[in-house]
Design an enzyme around this catalytic site. Sequence first.
Site, PDB file in Angstrom:
ATOM      1  N   LYS A 148      39.593  45.654  48.632  1.00 18.39           N
ATOM      2  CA  LYS A 148      39.418  44.534  49.568  1.00 18.39           C
ATOM      3  C   LYS A 148      40.805  44.048  49.959  1.00 18.39           C
ATOM      4  O   LYS A 148      41.614  43.693  49.088  1.00 18.39           O
ATOM      5  CB  LYS A 148      38.689  43.385  48.873  1.00 18.39           C
ATOM      6  CG  LYS A 148      37.204  43.528  48.850  1.00 18.39           C
ATOM      7  CD  LYS A 148      36.616  42.130  48.727  1.00 18.39           C
ATOM      8  CE  LYS A 148      35.368  42.104  47.912  1.00 18.39           C
ATOM      9  NZ  LYS A 148      34.930  40.725  47.642  1.00 18.39           N
ATOM     10  N   GLU A 190      40.199  34.719  34.819  1.00 19.85           N
ATOM     11  CA  GLU A 190      39.458  35.846  35.412  1.00 19.85           C
ATOM     12  C   GLU A 190      39.127  36.878  34.325  1.00 19.85           C
ATOM     13  O   GLU A 190      38.102  37.548  34.389  1.00 19.85           O
ATOM     14  CB  GLU A 190      40.261  36.503  36.540  1.00 19.85           C
ATOM     15  CG  GLU A 190      40.493  35.613  37.757  1.00 19.85           C
ATOM     16  CD  GLU A 190      39.337  35.613  38.778  1.00 19.85           C
ATOM     17  OE1 GLU A 190      38.305  36.292  38.552  1.00 19.85           O
ATOM     18  OE2 GLU A 190      39.489  34.923  39.804  1.00 19.85           O
ATOM     19  N   GLU A 242      30.094  45.505  48.150  1.00 22.27           N
ATOM     20  CA  GLU A 242      29.544  44.232  47.684  1.00 22.27           C
ATOM     21  C   GLU A 242      28.182  43.892  48.285  1.00 22.27           C
ATOM     22  O   GLU A 242      27.983  42.828  48.856  1.00 22.27           O
ATOM     23  CB  GLU A 242      30.527  43.075  47.946  1.00 22.27           C
ATOM     24  CG  GLU A 242      30.147  41.838  47.147  1.00 22.27           C
ATOM     25  CD  GLU A 242      31.215  40.748  47.162  1.00 22.27           C
ATOM     26  OE1 GLU A 242      32.408  41.086  47.140  1.00 22.27           O
ATOM     27  OE2 GLU A 242      30.839  39.588  47.157  1.00 22.27           O
ATOM     28  N   ARG A 246      28.414  44.408  42.763  1.00 21.59           N
ATOM     29  CA  ARG A 246      29.769  43.857  42.884  1.00 21.59           C
ATOM     30  C   ARG A 246      29.746  42.334  42.944  1.00 21.59           C
ATOM     31  O   ARG A 246      30.720  41.660  42.628  1.00 21.59           O
ATOM     32  CB  ARG A 246      30.493  44.457  44.107  1.00 21.59           C
ATOM     33  CG  ARG A 246      31.973  44.093  44.171  1.00 21.59           C
ATOM     34  CD  ARG A 246      32.769  44.986  45.107  1.00 21.59           C
ATOM     35  NE  ARG A 246      34.181  44.590  45.114  1.00 21.59           N
ATOM     36  CZ  ARG A 246      35.142  45.279  45.697  1.00 21.59           C
ATOM     37  NH1 ARG A 246      34.883  46.399  46.322  1.00 21.59           N
ATOM     38  NH2 ARG A 246      36.387  44.853  45.657  1.00 21.59           N
ATOM     39  N   ASN A 250      31.652  37.680  41.261  1.00 19.85           N
ATOM     40  CA  ASN A 250      31.779  36.323  41.793  1.00 19.85           C
ATOM     41  C   ASN A 250      31.322  35.255  40.806  1.00 19.85           C
ATOM     42  O   ASN A 250      31.177  34.094  41.178  1.00 19.85           O
ATOM     43  CB  ASN A 250      30.978  36.184  43.094  1.00 19.85           C
ATOM     44  CG  ASN A 250      31.591  36.997  44.212  1.00 19.85           C
ATOM     45  OD1 ASN A 250      32.808  37.151  44.276  1.00 19.85           O
ATOM     46  ND2 ASN A 250      30.760  37.537  45.083  1.00 19.85           N
ATOM     47  N   HIS A 257      35.247  28.373  44.546  1.00 13.35           N
ATOM     48  CA  HIS A 257      35.720  28.359  45.933  1.00 13.35           C
ATOM     49  C   HIS A 257      35.517  26.993  46.580  1.00 13.35           C
ATOM     50  O   HIS A 257      36.349  26.537  47.362  1.00 13.35           O
ATOM     51  CB  HIS A 257      34.987  29.424  46.758  1.00 13.35           C
ATOM     52  CG  HIS A 257      35.507  30.807  46.521  1.00 13.35           C
ATOM     53  ND1 HIS A 257      34.761  31.941  46.766  1.00 13.35           N
ATOM     54  CD2 HIS A 257      36.704  31.260  46.076  1.00 13.35           C
ATOM     55  CE1 HIS A 257      35.463  33.018  46.466  1.00 13.35           C
ATOM     56  NE2 HIS A 257      36.648  32.633  46.034  1.00 13.35           N
TER      57      HIS A 257
HETATM   58  N1  NAD Z   1      41.563  41.678  47.179  1.00 17.30           N
HETATM   59  C1  NAD Z   1      40.862  41.207  46.194  1.00 17.30           C
HETATM   60  O1  NAD Z   1      39.892  41.838  45.721  1.00 17.30           O
HETATM   61  C2  NAD Z   1      41.239  39.905  45.593  1.00 17.30           C
HETATM   62  C3  NAD Z   1      40.686  39.488  44.385  1.00 17.30           C
HETATM   63  C4  NAD Z   1      41.115  38.289  43.839  1.00 17.30           C
HETATM   64  C5  NAD Z   1      42.060  37.537  44.486  1.00 17.30           C
HETATM   65  N2  NAD Z   1      42.598  37.952  45.672  1.00 17.30           N
HETATM   66  C6  NAD Z   1      43.612  37.171  46.371  1.00 17.30           C
HETATM   67  O2  NAD Z   1      44.766  37.092  45.559  1.00 17.30           O
HETATM   68  C7  NAD Z   1      45.503  35.936  45.913  1.00 17.30           C
HETATM   69  C8  NAD Z   1      46.003  35.264  44.667  1.00 17.30           C
HETATM   70  O3  NAD Z   1      46.831  36.147  43.964  1.00 17.30           O
HETATM   71  P1  NAD Z   1      47.850  35.643  42.842  1.00 17.30           P
HETATM   72  O4  NAD Z   1      47.150  34.710  41.943  1.00 17.30           O
HETATM   73  O5  NAD Z   1      48.493  36.842  42.305  1.00 17.30           O
HETATM   74  O6  NAD Z   1      48.847  34.707  43.651  1.00 17.30           O
HETATM   75  P2  NAD Z   1      50.255  34.997  44.372  1.00 17.30           P
HETATM   76  O7  NAD Z   1      50.299  36.346  44.949  1.00 17.30           O
HETATM   77  O8  NAD Z   1      50.469  33.846  45.283  1.00 17.30           O
HETATM   78  O9  NAD Z   1      51.279  34.919  43.156  1.00 17.30           O
HETATM   79  C9  NAD Z   1      51.432  33.704  42.469  1.00 17.30           C
HETATM   80  C10 NAD Z   1      52.904  33.301  42.352  1.00 17.30           C
HETATM   81  O10 NAD Z   1      53.528  34.111  41.365  1.00 17.30           O
HETATM   82  C11 NAD Z   1      54.714  34.685  41.882  1.00 17.30           C
HETATM   83  N3  NAD Z   1      54.916  35.931  41.154  1.00 17.30           N
HETATM   84  C12 NAD Z   1      54.276  37.110  41.334  1.00 17.30           C
HETATM   85  N4  NAD Z   1      54.627  37.979  40.390  1.00 17.30           N
HETATM   86  C13 NAD Z   1      55.529  37.358  39.599  1.00 17.30           C
HETATM   87  C14 NAD Z   1      56.246  37.742  38.442  1.00 17.30           C
HETATM   88  N5  NAD Z   1      56.067  38.936  37.880  1.00 17.30           N
HETATM   89  N6  NAD Z   1      57.099  36.853  37.890  1.00 17.30           N
HETATM   90  C15 NAD Z   1      57.239  35.608  38.423  1.00 17.30           C
HETATM   91  N7  NAD Z   1      56.570  35.177  39.501  1.00 17.30           N
HETATM   92  C16 NAD Z   1      55.722  36.050  40.081  1.00 17.30           C
HETATM   93  C17 NAD Z   1      54.436  34.814  43.346  1.00 17.30           C
HETATM   94  O11 NAD Z   1      55.627  34.947  44.094  1.00 17.30           O
HETATM   95  C18 NAD Z   1      53.692  33.522  43.627  1.00 17.30           C
HETATM   96  O12 NAD Z   1      54.589  32.466  43.804  1.00 17.30           O
HETATM   97  C19 NAD Z   1      44.575  35.087  46.743  1.00 17.30           C
HETATM   98  O13 NAD Z   1      44.993  35.127  48.087  1.00 17.30           O
HETATM   99  C20 NAD Z   1      43.229  35.745  46.602  1.00 17.30           C
HETATM  100  O14 NAD Z   1      42.415  35.610  47.751  1.00 17.30           O
HETATM  101  C21 NAD Z   1      42.189  39.119  46.220  1.00 17.30           C
HETATM  102 ZN    ZN Z   2      38.600  35.366  41.556  1.00 18.73          ZN
END
Ligand code: NAD
Ligand code: ZN
Length: 368
Positions: A148, A190, A242, A246, A250, A257
Amino acid sequence: MMSQPALIPDEDRVEVRAGAARYRVVLASGAARRLPELLDGDALPARRFVVSNPTVWRLHGEAFEGLTREEPILIPDGERFKNLAATGRIYDALINRSADRATTIVAVGGGVVGDVAGFAAATYLRGVPIVQVPTTLLAQVDSAIGGKVGVNHPLGKNLIGAFHQPASVVIDIDLLGTLPRRELRAGLYEVVKYGVIASRDLFDRVRDGLPALFARDRARLLPVIASCCRIKAAVVEQDERESGVRRALNFGHTVGHALEAVTKYRRFRHGEAVAYGMLVAAEVAVARGAMPASDRDELAAVITQMGPLPAVSDLPAADILDAVTRDKKVIEGTLHFVLPGAIGASTVVTDVTTRDLSRALAIIRPSA
Ligand SMILES: NC(=O)c1ccc[n+]([C@@H]2O[C@H](COP(=O)([O-])OP(=O)(O)OC[C@H]3O[C@@H](n4cnc5c(N)ncnc54)[C@H](O)[C@@H]3O)[C@@H](O)[C@H]2O)c1
Ligand SMILES: [Zn+2]
């Protein structure tokens, strides 16, 4: 669910099959430095472009030195930049450097980078391969696998997107060493989710290993991440788009959300909102006699043990319930709600009402 012992304690592999796609998730300490070798084995186009953000690149860019001679394409850090403008920056860089179809994009970052880079890869020249190198716990256990990809619209999250399975996923647990504790915790909620929906064993390993997991003890962390990847892989394999199983992923996300939306995505890390959502879902399940109260208590105890969550008591229940009805999980007026049956088992039901949710909310927010 499937569980398989690691080959050697600091390395594991998970195979994913999704529709016609087949790919491998490699988990290892130090995998980032081995990326050129790992990708050579996958026979991907040799011209590689890294997409990352300035935060991640400053901390870890050096580990990717041997990967490509191309300058990395950096998009701004933050959920508010998960948009078409950031996608456009990636297209601009690729076009300016005459990237043709023989191009591999390598996303190095959290879920935001992975989703935006994945969407750019899905659409650039109608699709070029993407390799996901997730650097947050959330991205390692969730967003990097499953295909996704997408961006937000000013009127809603993830409204623009596609399915684009990665060609390969490489998880280097050492990259988590710099992750802020709150981000680590957000990812761990998660992990708890996976335990509740699919694996009692995983739930127990998290509950019993919290201090080691927070200390990023590799021997504890790697098998936990691998278990999550296996669960996600198994679910995606059965239901890439999904329409069925899948949806179990959620769990906790209906109310999660809604809490994020009501607070304009500013108060909670996604996982924190999901933690509340899991508590509400467990409450609904207990009220229906679907889940033993003792399992709900265990879930609540782990969540409490993990640390403080942002306040919710000031948020009007009516606003939260209103946001629930606007969620993507409401399809033709029916709410598809993931109901835990016990820790390790869940089902999706369509007869949970806003009244059920309202009662459950009142229980988890006693001060409201
Ligand atoms: N595609 C999918 O199936 C799916 C599933 C769940 C979530 N998501 C998406 O993922 C996003 C959230 O992802 P996230 O929680 O990783 O947030 P993010 O990508 O914003 O990362 C969180 C913070 O951590 C920092 N960071 C990343 N790696 C780091 C590291 N190793 N050391 C220090 N800092 C680091 C980033 O720069 C950011 O400031 C949302 O947009 C959500 O919609 C997508
Ligand atoms: Zn989630």
